[in-house]
Design a protein around this motif. Structure first.
Motif, PDB file in Angstrom:
ATOM      1  N   GLU A   9       9.279 -26.119 -88.708  1.00 51.26           N
ATOM      2  CA  GLU A   9       8.618 -27.209 -89.421  1.00 51.26           C
ATOM      3  C   GLU A   9       8.325 -28.375 -88.481  1.00 51.26           C
ATOM      4  O   GLU A   9       7.215 -28.924 -88.476  1.00 51.26           O
ATOM      5  N   ALA A  10       9.307 -28.747 -87.675  1.00 54.07           N
ATOM      6  CA  ALA A  10       9.124 -29.859 -86.745  1.00 54.07           C
ATOM      7  C   ALA A  10       8.074 -29.528 -85.691  1.00 54.07           C
ATOM      8  O   ALA A  10       7.280 -30.396 -85.297  1.00 54.07           O
ATOM      9  N   TRP A  11       8.059 -28.282 -85.229  1.00 56.18           N
ATOM     10  CA  TRP A  11       7.036 -27.862 -84.270  1.00 56.18           C
ATOM     11  C   TRP A  11       5.644 -28.017 -84.878  1.00 56.18           C
ATOM     12  O   TRP A  11       4.717 -28.481 -84.222  1.00 56.18           O
ATOM     13  N   ALA A  12       5.497 -27.602 -86.136  1.00 51.24           N
ATOM     14  CA  ALA A  12       4.191 -27.683 -86.789  1.00 51.24           C
ATOM     15  C   ALA A  12       3.714 -29.130 -86.875  1.00 51.24           C
ATOM     16  O   ALA A  12       2.561 -29.444 -86.554  1.00 51.24           O
ATOM     17  N   LYS A  13       4.581 -30.017 -87.309  1.00 48.74           N
ATOM     18  CA  LYS A  13       4.208 -31.425 -87.438  1.00 48.74           C
ATOM     19  C   LYS A  13       3.778 -32.010 -86.094  1.00 48.74           C
ATOM     20  O   LYS A  13       2.792 -32.751 -86.011  1.00 48.74           O
ATOM     21  N   ALA A  40      -4.409 -29.026 -84.885  1.00 49.73           N
ATOM     22  CA  ALA A  40      -4.764 -27.804 -85.616  1.00 49.73           C
ATOM     23  C   ALA A  40      -4.517 -28.017 -87.103  1.00 49.73           C
ATOM     24  O   ALA A  40      -3.816 -28.944 -87.510  1.00 49.73           O
ATOM     25  N   ASP A  41      -5.088 -27.108 -87.906  1.00 46.49           N
ATOM     26  CA  ASP A  41      -4.832 -27.113 -89.346  1.00 46.49           C
ATOM     27  C   ASP A  41      -3.504 -26.438 -89.682  1.00 46.49           C
ATOM     28  O   ASP A  41      -2.942 -26.670 -90.750  1.00 46.49           O
ATOM     29  N   GLY A  42      -3.039 -25.569 -88.781  1.00 41.03           N
ATOM     30  CA  GLY A  42      -1.801 -24.857 -89.062  1.00 41.03           C
ATOM     31  C   GLY A  42      -1.190 -24.249 -87.814  1.00 41.03           C
ATOM     32  O   GLY A  42      -1.836 -24.154 -86.764  1.00 41.03           O
ATOM     33  N   LEU A  43       0.067 -23.841 -87.936  1.00 37.58           N
ATOM     34  CA  LEU A  43       0.826 -23.241 -86.833  1.00 37.58           C
ATOM     35  C   LEU A  43       1.337 -21.882 -87.289  1.00 37.58           C
ATOM     36  O   LEU A  43       1.869 -21.750 -88.395  1.00 37.58           O
ATOM     37  N   ILE A  44       1.168 -20.866 -86.438  1.00 35.94           N
ATOM     38  CA  ILE A  44       1.535 -19.494 -86.787  1.00 35.94           C
ATOM     39  C   ILE A  44       2.472 -18.924 -85.726  1.00 35.94           C
ATOM     40  O   ILE A  44       2.165 -18.964 -84.531  1.00 35.94           O
ATOM     41  N   PHE A  45       3.599 -18.395 -86.183  1.00 30.11           N
ATOM     42  CA  PHE A  45       4.527 -17.689 -85.306  1.00 30.11           C
ATOM     43  C   PHE A  45       4.478 -16.203 -85.661  1.00 30.11           C
ATOM     44  O   PHE A  45       4.607 -15.838 -86.833  1.00 30.11           O
ATOM     45  N   LEU A  46       4.323 -15.347 -84.653  1.00 32.28           N
ATOM     46  CA  LEU A  46       4.284 -13.899 -84.861  1.00 32.28           C
ATOM     47  C   LEU A  46       5.527 -13.262 -84.250  1.00 32.28           C
ATOM     48  O   LEU A  46       5.927 -13.612 -83.138  1.00 32.28           O
ATOM     49  N   GLY A  70       3.817 -29.597 -91.849  1.00 32.39           N
ATOM     50  CA  GLY A  70       5.125 -28.966 -91.718  1.00 32.39           C
ATOM     51  C   GLY A  70       5.533 -28.114 -92.896  1.00 32.39           C
ATOM     52  O   GLY A  70       6.566 -27.437 -92.844  1.00 32.39           O
ATOM     53  N   SER A  71       4.743 -28.120 -93.969  1.00 27.43           N
ATOM     54  CA  SER A  71       5.079 -27.297 -95.133  1.00 27.43           C
ATOM     55  C   SER A  71       4.758 -25.834 -94.849  1.00 27.43           C
ATOM     56  O   SER A  71       3.781 -25.513 -94.171  1.00 27.43           O
ATOM     57  N   ARG A  72       5.588 -24.961 -95.371  1.00 28.70           N
ATOM     58  CA  ARG A  72       5.383 -23.526 -95.183  1.00 28.70           C
ATOM     59  C   ARG A  72       4.413 -23.020 -96.246  1.00 28.70           C
ATOM     60  O   ARG A  72       4.512 -23.403 -97.414  1.00 28.70           O
ATOM     61  N   ALA A  73       3.466 -22.171 -95.846  1.00 30.02           N
ATOM     62  CA  ALA A  73       2.482 -21.632 -96.785  1.00 30.02           C
ATOM     63  C   ALA A  73       2.633 -20.122 -96.878  1.00 30.02           C
ATOM     64  O   ALA A  73       2.966 -19.452 -95.895  1.00 30.02           O
ATOM     65  N   GLU A  74       2.360 -19.601 -98.079  1.00 28.65           N
ATOM     66  CA  GLU A  74       2.507 -18.172 -98.307  1.00 28.65           C
ATOM     67  C   GLU A  74       1.455 -17.360 -97.560  1.00 28.65           C
ATOM     68  O   GLU A  74       1.724 -16.262 -97.064  1.00 28.65           O
TER      69      GLU A  74
END
Length: 219
Positions: free
Chosen positions: A34-38, A49-55, A74-78
């Motif tokens: 979450e902190a990384w995304a923010k 960016a609009d979002g952050l993705i970890f694979l 920082g919110s998680r999306a489905e």
């Protein structure tokens, strides 16, 4: 804490842009995502960016990999339609998945197919929770809207002219309306041009602005 000299990938789908990480290359604890995304999604201060993705590889479900998707706030999306296309393309390039594969999201398993060098098809989860003709009191006026979940929640508002619609203000008002709480909703303003063309503008939950495109909203 975010280390220096990280390997990351910046991609976009129709202008909807994302920062992606391969967790085989970068070690990030889930509670730190979450902190990384923010920090990294902040435009002007981070990568932007609009979002952050970890694979990361997935073994339990038979999928090629799973993702952790976070909005810019920082919110998680489905789920995210354009993000899923970027993730699938990158996973193939990194050897994480074959050209036809499935991957695991918080919305469920997603089928993806990479065609050639720059085309990606994904099959979203079936739509659910359809609500038609919802009446909302907005700005001292009654508005008729509709709702459907295509992996993430979406409110749809049909307009005669989306170009003159105040997407930021009206979208934010609907996104936080009590009818859609506690999860909130994305808000799509749609104009039917003809049987083959719809103009769409989307206020995205978690990004909290109008974005250039929204895959699950278009669905």
């Amino acid at each position: 804490m975010i280390e220096e000299n990280l390997v990351f990938y910046k991609m976009h789908g129709s202008g909807n842009d994302f920062v992606l990480f391969d967790l085989r290359q970068v070690k990030v604890a889930e509670q730190e995502m979450e902190a990384w995304a923010k920090k990294l999604c902040a435009r002007g201060f981070g990568i932007g960016a609009d979002g952050l993705i970890f694979l990361e590889p997935e073994e339990d479900t038979g999928a090629s990999y799973k993702w952790h998707f976070f909005n810019a706030d920082g919110s998680r999306a489905e789920m995210c339609g354009n993000g899923s296309r970027c993730a699938a393309w990158l996973a193939v390039k990194l050897g994480l998945a074959p050209k036809e594969h499935t991957f695991l999201t918080d919305a469920g398993l997603i089928k993806a197919q990479v065609i050639g060098e720059d085309e990606v098809k994904v099959q979203l989860t079936p739509p659910k929770d359809l609500q038609l003709n919802i009446l909302l009191d907005l700005e001292n006026k009654e508005w008729k809207v509709h709702f459907v979940n295509t992996g993430v929640p979406h409110c749809v508002v049909f307009r005669e002219d989306v170009q003159t619609t105040e997407v930021a203000n009206l979208g934010r008002t609907i996104r936080f309306h009590s009818h859609f709480q506690p999860a909130g909703t994305n808000v799509n303003f749609a104009q039917v041009v003809d049987r083959k063309k719809i103009l769409l503008r989307t206020y995205e939950r978690g990004v909290e602005v109008e974005t250039y495109a929204c895959g699950t909203g278009a669905a």
